[in-house]
Write a protein that holds these residues in place. Structure first.
Motif, PDB file in Angstrom:
ATOM      1  N   UNK A   1      -4.169  79.134  39.046  1.00  0.00           N
ATOM      2  CA  UNK A   1      -3.095  79.266  38.212  1.00  0.00           C
ATOM      3  C   UNK A   1      -3.649  79.267  36.778  1.00  0.00           C
ATOM      4  N   UNK A   2      -3.209  80.190  35.828  1.00  0.00           N
ATOM      5  CA  UNK A   2      -3.657  80.534  34.379  1.00  0.00           C
ATOM      6  C   UNK A   2      -3.227  79.268  33.703  1.00  0.00           C
ATOM      7  N   UNK A   3      -4.016  78.723  32.817  1.00  0.00           N
ATOM      8  CA  UNK A   3      -3.963  77.678  31.788  1.00  0.00           C
ATOM      9  C   UNK A   3      -2.926  78.231  30.772  1.00  0.00           C
ATOM     10  N   UNK A   4      -1.723  77.662  30.360  1.00  0.00           N
ATOM     11  CA  UNK A   4      -0.875  78.103  29.250  1.00  0.00           C
ATOM     12  C   UNK A   4      -0.608  76.851  28.292  1.00  0.00           C
ATOM     13  N   UNK A   5      -0.555  77.054  27.181  1.00  0.00           N
ATOM     14  CA  UNK A   5      -0.714  76.221  26.082  1.00  0.00           C
ATOM     15  C   UNK A   5       0.494  76.541  25.232  1.00  0.00           C
ATOM     16  N   UNK A   6       1.390  75.348  24.949  1.00  0.00           N
ATOM     17  CA  UNK A   6       2.788  75.819  24.220  1.00  0.00           C
ATOM     18  C   UNK A   6       2.355  74.890  22.859  1.00  0.00           C
ATOM     19  N   UNK A   7       2.580  75.585  21.655  1.00  0.00           N
ATOM     20  CA  UNK A   7       2.235  75.205  20.320  1.00  0.00           C
ATOM     21  C   UNK A   7       3.683  75.120  19.609  1.00  0.00           C
ATOM     22  N   UNK A   8       4.016  73.690  19.038  1.00  0.00           N
ATOM     23  CA  UNK A   8       5.288  73.946  18.348  1.00  0.00           C
ATOM     24  C   UNK A   8       4.911  73.430  17.078  1.00  0.00           C
ATOM     25  N   UNK A   9       5.313  74.241  15.998  1.00  0.00           N
ATOM     26  CA  UNK A   9       4.881  73.962  14.653  1.00  0.00           C
ATOM     27  C   UNK A   9       6.252  73.578  14.069  1.00  0.00           C
ATOM     28  N   UNK A  10       6.267  72.550  13.279  1.00  0.00           N
ATOM     29  CA  UNK A  10       7.436  71.797  12.679  1.00  0.00           C
ATOM     30  C   UNK A  10       7.041  71.941  10.974  1.00  0.00           C
ATOM     31  N   UNK A  11       7.332  73.092  10.652  1.00  0.00           N
ATOM     32  CA  UNK A  11       7.014  73.227   9.025  1.00  0.00           C
ATOM     33  C   UNK A  11       7.886  72.495   7.958  1.00  0.00           C
ATOM     34  N   UNK A  12       8.944  72.275   8.447  1.00  0.00           N
ATOM     35  CA  UNK A  12       9.935  71.536   7.541  1.00  0.00           C
ATOM     36  C   UNK A  12      10.177  69.937   7.868  1.00  0.00           C
ATOM     37  N   UNK A  13       9.344  69.581   8.817  1.00  0.00           N
ATOM     38  CA  UNK A  13       9.637  67.985   9.284  1.00  0.00           C
ATOM     39  C   UNK A  13       9.843  66.971   8.143  1.00  0.00           C
ATOM     40  N   UNK A  14       8.916  67.056   7.226  1.00  0.00           N
ATOM     41  CA  UNK A  14       9.007  65.950   6.388  1.00  0.00           C
ATOM     42  C   UNK A  14      10.208  66.062   5.259  1.00  0.00           C
ATOM     43  N   UNK A  15      10.519  67.399   4.692  1.00  0.00           N
ATOM     44  CA  UNK A  15      11.676  67.644   4.007  1.00  0.00           C
ATOM     45  C   UNK A  15      12.786  67.295   4.545  1.00  0.00           C
ATOM     46  N   UNK A  16      12.877  67.899   5.849  1.00  0.00           N
ATOM     47  CA  UNK A  16      14.233  67.781   6.603  1.00  0.00           C
ATOM     48  C   UNK A  16      14.340  66.211   6.989  1.00  0.00           C
ATOM     49  N   UNK A  17      13.514  65.614   7.246  1.00  0.00           N
ATOM     50  CA  UNK A  17      13.418  64.093   7.544  1.00  0.00           C
ATOM     51  C   UNK A  17      14.200  63.404   6.034  1.00  0.00           C
ATOM     52  N   UNK A  18      13.779  64.033   4.783  1.00  0.00           N
ATOM     53  CA  UNK A  18      14.220  63.259   3.568  1.00  0.00           C
ATOM     54  C   UNK A  18      15.578  63.736   3.304  1.00  0.00           C
ATOM     55  N   UNK A  19      15.946  64.986   3.748  1.00  0.00           N
ATOM     56  CA  UNK A  19      17.098  65.386   3.305  1.00  0.00           C
ATOM     57  C   UNK A  19      18.069  64.738   4.374  1.00  0.00           C
ATOM     58  N   UNK A  20      17.871  64.404   5.441  1.00  0.00           N
ATOM     59  CA  UNK A  20      19.038  63.595   6.507  1.00  0.00           C
ATOM     60  C   UNK A  20      18.908  62.263   5.721  1.00  0.00           C
ATOM     61  N   UNK A  21      17.821  61.493   5.327  1.00  0.00           N
ATOM     62  CA  UNK A  21      18.079  60.141   4.623  1.00  0.00           C
ATOM     63  C   UNK A  21      18.638  60.283   3.277  1.00  0.00           C
ATOM     64  N   UNK A  22      18.483  61.181   2.809  1.00  0.00           N
ATOM     65  CA  UNK A  22      19.037  61.246   1.239  1.00  0.00           C
ATOM     66  C   UNK A  22      20.684  61.580   1.294  1.00  0.00           C
ATOM     67  N   UNK A  23      21.168  62.184   2.435  1.00  0.00           N
ATOM     68  CA  UNK A  23      22.501  62.483   2.679  1.00  0.00           C
ATOM     69  C   UNK A  23      23.132  61.391   3.722  1.00  0.00           C
ATOM     70  N   UNK A  24      22.461  60.361   4.079  1.00  0.00           N
ATOM     71  CA  UNK A  24      23.066  59.401   4.767  1.00  0.00           C
ATOM     72  C   UNK A  24      23.232  59.561   6.227  1.00  0.00           C
ATOM     73  N   UNK A  25      22.242  60.552   6.751  1.00  0.00           N
ATOM     74  CA  UNK A  25      22.159  61.242   8.010  1.00  0.00           C
ATOM     75  C   UNK A  25      23.347  62.005   8.219  1.00  0.00           C
ATOM     76  N   UNK A  26      23.584  62.811   7.137  1.00  0.00           N
ATOM     77  CA  UNK A  26      24.483  64.165   7.053  1.00  0.00           C
ATOM     78  C   UNK A  26      23.803  65.335   7.368  1.00  0.00           C
ATOM     79  N   UNK A  27      24.426  66.453   7.527  1.00  0.00           N
ATOM     80  CA  UNK A  27      23.688  67.744   7.860  1.00  0.00           C
ATOM     81  C   UNK A  27      22.701  68.179   6.958  1.00  0.00           C
TER      82      UNK A  27
END
Length: 551
Positions: A1-27
């Motif tokens: 069985x061939x080895x397969x690796x999945x890479x997940x890049x989250x380029x906006x994780x920090x700013x999206x987390x800040x945006x949710x906090x700044x809007x009290x959990x809004x979109x």
């Protein structure tokens, strides 16, 4: 069985987390020019930006002073690096739904071994779509790639053009590639490639895709080696002399191509909450058991509160000097982190522990935990009734046993006598089912079926009882019935309400039911049903049954 690796890049994780906090959990937060900054050797460095800040010229890695020269209204906010890292770990644990081996990859990525997994999602393209779709529902931008090595998957996720992009095909055919800067996250889509095409897509990528230092990338660009394909054609000995061992592009290239192994290390299991008490000298007095339990309950409750958990199973473990280990445990019907309640549950059980020649250590463990958010008592200062009932059930179970304290629970059935069952008093299946939005409708439907609809009886017989019924026509409403040697003339009738048989559970030939709510001359109300109809081909004449009582 061939080895397969999945890479997940989250380029906006920090700013999206800040945006949710700044809007009290809004979109989304208000679209303003905001940059998250960290302290650098020569001032503040931008680590994340909003779309408005990017449009104003702010770039990740630039100095804040330089960005403000382009956009004077840029708002700087201190980045929460520790909070972002904790969120990334939680997302990595959540990603265990796709692979048993998941690893945090840097400050903005996750990688996982998906060998032999893709067929469960309709292929690698389906797997990538599922991963990106679920991250999108969670409000996190993600770009994914699958490859035979971790380095190749990382490079494709961050630098490869989207699959099917016409511009990407034209630039690759001419031998040109995009800038080494990260592509705009809004244009990022998943790429899932068959193994023979991976090298074809890796060679046009910039050398920055090898995860080298900035100095090594600068040196390679000055030498004219701007792509991975150009680097592959250079003699290895000449490259090895120009770079230090840590920045050697040959090592990075070997990892990318799979010549050098790059193993994945899964996340370590988080230990359960546990409070430990060690004694200076062994104690053989049985009274030490209750004292140790009382001293350990508060530290355990503090750990549970810090992790926002509630204990469903707690155990007191005692280590004797002769090497023996004694323990007692208790379960709860609801998650709890109240120290007093934990002490009361175990206080009646610790008496069975024999200290022997002495005990020199204790531990109070929460072996089964569930999420528990902060709650509030009633306005008059009393705890909720559900909590009081749970405490009573827990104490009864400790004294009588789990199978001697039972409560009714709804089942997945629309046949009234099957729509409920008796379960252990500390069984959480009923509560867990109601907490799952996907099962709420089925649970409510089963409850309605159990009581015969909105106006169902207050008392349901365990099994329907046969009755004799007199009616004007075979399919008409009942006029009189005989039940338990009593004759009842029907004064009022309401119905029918039809319930079909469960064809997937019952044998062929099972007849449908027509339920009626009837009232006799004395005002007593009953719930009866007719099983079958004339000419249904499933038996002779219909039969009548008593199934419930009102009032």
């Amino acid at each position: 069985m061939e080895r397969r690796i999945l890479s997940v890049w989250l380029p906006r994780l920090a700013i999206e987390r800040w945006m949710k906090g700044a809007n009290n959990g809004g979109e989304s937060a208000p679209e303003v020019a905001v940059a998250l900054v960290i302290e650098g050797p020569h001032g503040q460095i931008i680590s994340a930006v909003t779309d408005a800040a990017r449009a104003g010229g702010a770039r990740i890695g630039a100095r804040l002073t330089d960005a403000r020269a382009l956009e004077p209204g840029l708002v700087a906010v201190a980045a929460d690096v520790a909070g972002d890292a904790a969120l990334l770990v939680r997302l990595a644990r959540w990603a265990g739904r796709w692979s048993p081996l998941v690893e945090v990859d840097g400050a903005d990525g996750i990688r996982m071994d998906v060998s032999g997994v893709a067929h469960l999602f309709g292929g690698e393209a389906g797997l990538v779509a599922d991963v990106e779709g679920r991250f999108a529902k969670a409000g996190v931008t993600a770009r994914c790639a699958v490859a035979g090595t971790a380095g190749a998957a990382w490079a494709l996720a961050r630098y490869a053009s989207p699959v099917g992009d016409e511009g990407a095909r034209s630039t690759q055919s001419s031998g040109r590639v995009r800038s080494a800067r990260h592509p705009h996250p809004s244009a990022a889509v998943g790429c899932s490639l068959p193994l023979p095409r991976e090298r074809e897509r890796l060679f046009p990528l910039p050398v920055a895709a090898l995860r080298l230092s900035a100095a090594a990338n600068h040196t390679l660009n000055r030498l004219g080696l701007k792509t991975i394909g150009a680097l592959v054609g250079v003699p290895r000995r000449s490259l090895a002399r120009r770079f230090r061992e840590a920045d050697n592009p040959l090592d990075a290239l070997d990892r990318l191509m799979g010549r050098t192994p790059e193993p994945l290390t899964g996340l370590a299991d988080e230990p359960p909450p546990r409070a430990v008490l060690r004694l200076a000298e062994p104690v053989a007095d049985p009274g030490i058991l209750a004292s140790a339990l009382a001293r350990l309950a508060d530290p355990l409750a503090e750990q549970l509160a810090a992790r926002r958990l509630g204990a469903r199973r707690v155990a007191l473990v005692a280590w004797r000097v002769d090497g023996e280990v004694r323990e007692v445990e208790a379960e709860t019907s609801l998650p709890t982190r109240e120290a007093g309640h934990i002490v009361r549950l175990l206080a009646e059980k610790v008496a069975v522990i024999d200290p022997g020649y002495g005990i020199d250590a204790f531990a109070l463990e929460a072996r089964w935990c569930e999420p528990l958010a902060a709650g509030q008592d009633a306005l008059i200062g009393e705890p909720p009734r559900e909590l009081e009932l749970a405490r009573l059930i827990d104490r009864l179970v400790v004294r009588l046993g789990a199978m001697r304290v039972r409560r009714p629970a709804a089942r997945e059935s629309h046949v009234p006598e099957r729509a409920s069952e008796w379960v252990s008093g500390i069984d959480s299946s009923l509560r867990a089912k109601r907490s799952n939005p996907a099962d709420q409708g089925l649970d409510c439907f089963a409850s309605l079926a159990m009581t015969g609809g909105r106006n169902g009886p207050a008392r349901l017989l365990d099994h329907p009882e046969a009755i004799g019924v007199v009616y004007a026509t075979p399919e008409g409403v009942p006029r009189r019935f005989t039940w338990r040697r009593g004759v009842h003339d029907i004064a009022r009738v309401e119905g029918p309400e039809r319930i079909a048989p469960e064809w997937w559970r019952e044998p062929r030939g099972t007849r449908l039911r027509d339920y009626y709510r009837v009232e006799d001359g004395a005002g007593r109300r009953y719930w009866i049903f007719r099983e079958g109809v004339i000419g249904d081909g499933r038996g002779g004449a219909p039969m009548w049954f008593m199934h419930g009582l009102f009032g």
